[in-house]
Design an enzyme around this catalytic site. Sequence first.
Site, PDB file in Angstrom:
ATOM      1  CG  ASN A  14      35.538  45.262  42.715  1.00 49.45           C
ATOM      2  OD1 ASN A  14      36.129  44.239  42.091  1.00 49.45           O
ATOM      3  ND2 ASN A  14      36.343  45.781  43.675  1.00 49.45           N
ATOM      4  CG  HIS A  61      43.507  42.313  41.674  1.00 50.83           C
ATOM      5  ND1 HIS A  61      43.256  42.647  43.034  1.00 50.83           N
ATOM      6  CD2 HIS A  61      44.642  42.395  41.543  1.00 50.83           C
ATOM      7  CE1 HIS A  61      44.667  42.620  43.593  1.00 50.83           C
ATOM      8  NE2 HIS A  61      45.415  42.246  42.591  1.00 50.83           N
TER       9      HIS A  61
HETATM   10  P1  IDP Z   1      40.797  46.676  46.020  1.00 48.03           P
HETATM   11  O1  IDP Z   1      40.432  45.532  45.063  1.00 48.03           O
HETATM   12  O2  IDP Z   1      40.112  47.888  45.282  1.00 48.03           O
HETATM   13  O3  IDP Z   1      42.302  46.749  46.393  1.00 48.03           O
HETATM   14  P2  IDP Z   1      40.631  45.496  48.768  1.00 48.03           P
HETATM   15  O4  IDP Z   1      40.166  46.158  49.751  1.00 48.03           O
HETATM   16  O5  IDP Z   1      41.936  44.964  48.455  1.00 48.03           O
HETATM   17  O6  IDP Z   1      40.237  46.141  47.555  1.00 48.03           O
HETATM   18  O7  IDP Z   1      39.642  44.071  48.490  1.00 48.03           O
HETATM   19  C1  IDP Z   1      39.791  43.029  47.626  1.00 48.03           C
HETATM   20  C2  IDP Z   1      38.568  42.759  46.819  1.00 48.03           C
HETATM   21  O8  IDP Z   1      37.635  42.140  48.035  1.00 48.03           O
HETATM   22  C3  IDP Z   1      37.644  43.972  46.093  1.00 48.03           C
HETATM   23  O9  IDP Z   1      38.229  44.320  44.984  1.00 48.03           O
HETATM   24  C4  IDP Z   1      36.360  43.312  46.321  1.00 48.03           C
HETATM   25  O10 IDP Z   1      36.318  42.257  45.080  1.00 48.03           O
HETATM   26  C5  IDP Z   1      36.400  42.541  47.822  1.00 48.03           C
HETATM   27  N1  IDP Z   1      35.862  43.446  48.566  1.00 48.03           N
HETATM   28  C6  IDP Z   1      36.469  44.334  49.237  1.00 48.03           C
HETATM   29  N2  IDP Z   1      35.816  44.911  50.326  1.00 48.03           N
HETATM   30  C7  IDP Z   1      34.706  43.915  50.370  1.00 48.03           C
HETATM   31  C8  IDP Z   1      33.339  44.397  51.099  1.00 48.03           C
HETATM   32  O11 IDP Z   1      33.249  45.123  51.906  1.00 48.03           O
HETATM   33  N3  IDP Z   1      32.324  43.076  50.736  1.00 48.03           N
HETATM   34  C9  IDP Z   1      32.577  42.335  49.759  1.00 48.03           C
HETATM   35  N4  IDP Z   1      33.790  42.310  49.026  1.00 48.03           N
HETATM   36  C10 IDP Z   1      34.577  43.192  49.155  1.00 48.03           C
HETATM   37 MG    MG Z   2      43.644  45.151  47.176  1.00 50.35          MG
END
Ligand code: IDP
Ligand code: MG
Length: 142
Positions: free
Chosen positions: A112, A115
């Site tokens: 995505n 970060h």
């Molecule tokens: P954020 O980056 O929007 O804070 P977080 O929940 O902290 O999201 O998750 C950290 C990173 O882990 C995300 O940016 C994404 O790259 C990955 N991630 C989060 N949820 C999923 C999932 O359901 N499947 C695969 N990767 C995920």
């Molecule tokens: Mg996060």
Amino acid sequence: MERTLSIIKPDAVSRGVMGKIISRFEAEGITIIAAKMVRLTKEEAMAFYAVHRDKPFYDSLTDFMSSGPIMVMVLEGQDVISRNRAIMGATNPKQAEAGTIRAEFGTDVEKNAVHGSDSPETATKEIAFFFSDYELVKMARP
Ligand code: IDP
Ligand code: MG
């Protein structure tokens, strides 16, 4: 004034959109006070994302984050933690609001593009993970 850690993830670096992402921060009047290219090892990626160690996506996420170079930056500005989160958009690019970085440059919920720290406590910890104090530019000089 607040600081936050921003990372341009391996997917966005390899697609050649670092400049476009940095332009978003500049257009918002956010100041970049530190920046460098880093290649994380699997172990370093695991340490950085330790908070997610019990999630089903932890292994895949840390493989991805160590799969290629990333750009790490410290952003400074008023309310920059929440402003950066807003500019980034939702974690899943498919749910991210149009015009956000993730809507435009993200591929899927893992790849995505960016970060951003989610709180002042996290920001302090995450900045210290990559930068020592002397690497943070002091914008005002006597
Ligand atoms: P954020 O980056 O929007 O804070 P977080 O929940 O902290 O999201 O998750 C950290 C990173 O882990 C995300 O940016 C994404 O790259 C990955 N991630 C989060 N949820 C999923 C999932 O359901 N499947 C695969 N990767 C995920
Ligand atoms: Mg996060």
